[in-house]
Design an enzyme around this catalytic site. Structure first.
Site, PDB file in Angstrom:
ATOM      1  N   CYS B  11       0.846  -1.186   0.000  1.00  0.00           N
ATOM      2  CA  CYS B  11       0.000   0.000   0.000  1.00  0.00           C
ATOM      3  C   CYS B  11       0.889   1.247   0.000  1.00  0.00           C
ATOM      4  CB  CYS B  11      -0.912  -0.012   1.220  1.00  0.00           C
ATOM      5  SG  CYS B  11      -0.036  -0.205   2.769  1.00  0.00           S
ATOM      6  N   CYS B  14       2.983   1.845   3.065  1.00  0.00           N
ATOM      7  CA  CYS B  14       4.106   0.936   3.282  1.00  0.00           C
ATOM      8  C   CYS B  14       5.322   1.437   2.510  1.00  0.00           C
ATOM      9  CB  CYS B  14       3.745  -0.471   2.815  1.00  0.00           C
ATOM     10  SG  CYS B  14       2.141  -1.034   3.397  1.00  0.00           S
TER      11      CYS B  14
END
Lengths: 345, 79
Positions: B11, B14
């Site tokens: 994502c 991250c």
């Protein structure tokens, strides 16, 4: 495990209190400020369509943003008390119904974003939260979203916001309970049950108020940073339609007497992946132009709760029949709500 | 040499955490080995339910959020 720069608690409480007072003053004087801005500063002629549209935007946009600012901050603080670990602990081994009720309620306050749907699902199932209870959580959490509630309150009033929250909760509880009763574990990808964590939940560190306030503030920055543009677009479209689209324009398509409008709205809503921030202002215009409340609620719930990208993410852990069951059960629930409110109002 | 792992399925947050960690490690000249863990079963071994998470020497330091640069620097230099 949390590392925060600890500031003086008293200073912070003073800052928060001061901020709330400034907020209240601005919110209170928003209408006269809007009138001054539109009539005196811009010098627009009163009563024209363009003036109405501009006035609508200049008033509604700051109002909604102010509400978002205040409420997201306090919700952010409340959420520091509800970590996914605590929620999981509360739901472990709960039976159908009690578990579904608790999971739906905890779904409102437990912070989680859609990219964490998979680890959250695995973490719940691994520690023995029943499948149906997990689903109640996964349905309630995106559907009853604080931005949606604030916008509904701001643009429709507290009654509609309350109707939205309570019907959303009921759908999450019942849909999860049905999935639990049907015993659909066979449609979960088998590797899910082989996942095991090697580390235990560590004891949580006590967090002081200043750290919680910092977390609330970072929630504000994160959410407002993401939604301000959608809120602006939604309200701008709303403002334009407010003055220019004729009254009753939506009656034939989304009105009370068209029986197929509810299922159609749900179907259209599934592939539309808008966040709540963009959809609520548009729905407020639909209603103003003659769409019925039930149909509009169904449309909004479908857009927010049933999203195609999330289903694609969930396909990693769930087999297709379970995803279809999930969409079917939630979709039917939303349609029942739609028909119910069309019938009542 | 410290072992840093960033847990996340890919994502945007991250990726942001990975980038931030690399910047801090370089800036503070910390000897570290940074790896990104994207396999979900491996992530679950750390008992993490919200991504991204930062693991230093096999211990989860925080999860579900991105720290500020100062905070991360404090954590990494106080090891």
């Amino acid at each position: 495990m949390t590392h925060y720069v600890h500031k003086n608690n008293n200073l912070l409480i003073a800052l928060v209190t001061g901020g709330v007072i400034v907020w209240l003053v601005i919110y209170h004087f928003l209408q006269p400020m809007t009138d001054w801005f539109v009539d005196s500063l811009l010098g627009m002629t009163q009563g024209t369509k363009l003036t109405d549209a501009v006035r609508f935007f200049v008033f509604e946009y700051p109002k909604v943003m102010l509400l978002l600012l205040l409420i997201i901050f306090f919700v952010g603080i409340i959420r520091t008390f509800f970590t996914p670990e605590r929620t999981r602990k509360a739901l472990e081994g709960r039976r159908t119904f009690t578990g579904n009720v608790m999971a739906s309620l905890l779904g409102i306050v437990t912070p989680f974003c859609s990219c964490s749907a998979i680890p959250l699902f695995l973490g719940f199932v691994e520690s023995g939260v029943p499948l149906g209870v997990t689903f109640s959580f996964l349905i309630a959490s995106p559907m009853i979203n604080e931005v949606a509630i604030i916008l509904l309150y701001g643009l429709f009033g507290w009654k509609t916001a309350l109707i939205y929250v309570s019907t959303g909760l009921i759908i999450a509880m019942i849909a999860g309970a049905i999935i639990g009763v049907l015993k659909l574990e066979k449609w979960v990808e088998p590797w899910v049950f082989e996942v095991h964590s090697e580390q235990q939940d560590e004891a949580e560190e006590r967090i002081c108020f200043s750290a919680r306030a910092q977390m609330g503030w970072s929630a504000v920055k994160e959410i407002i940073g993401k939604v301000w543009i959608y809120v602006a677009l939604g309200i701008a479209i709303g403002a334009g339609a407010h003055g220019y689209v004729p009254q009753g324009f939506m009656v034939s398509l989304m009105g009370n007497n068209t029986w197929y409008s509810v299922p159609l709205s749900v179907l259209i809503g599934i592939p539309l992946y808008s966040n709540a921030a963009g959809i609520v202002p548009i729905v407020s215009v639909l209603i103003e132009k003659g769409a019925s409340l039930g149909t509009s609620l169904a449309f909004m719930m479908s857009v927010i709760a049933l999203s195609l990208p999330e289903m694609i993410i969930l396909r990693k852990v769930l087999k297709l029949p379970l995803i279809m069951t999930f969409v079917g059960v939630v979709g039917i629930g939303i349609m029942i709500v739609g028909y119910l409110f069309n019938w009542i109002f | 040499m410290i072992e840093i792992k960033i847990l996340g399925t890919g994502c945007p947050k991250c990726k942001a955490l990975e980038k931030l960690t690399r910047i801090v490690v370089e800036k503070a000249a910390i000897e570290a080995n940074i790896t990104k863990v994207e396999n979900i079963a491996d992530i679950m071994r750390y008992n993490v339910m919200v991504t991204p998470a930062l693991v230093i020497n096999e211990k989860v330091i925080f999860k579900g959020r991105i720290p500020t640069m100062n905070e991360l620097q404090q954590i990494l230099t106080s090891l």
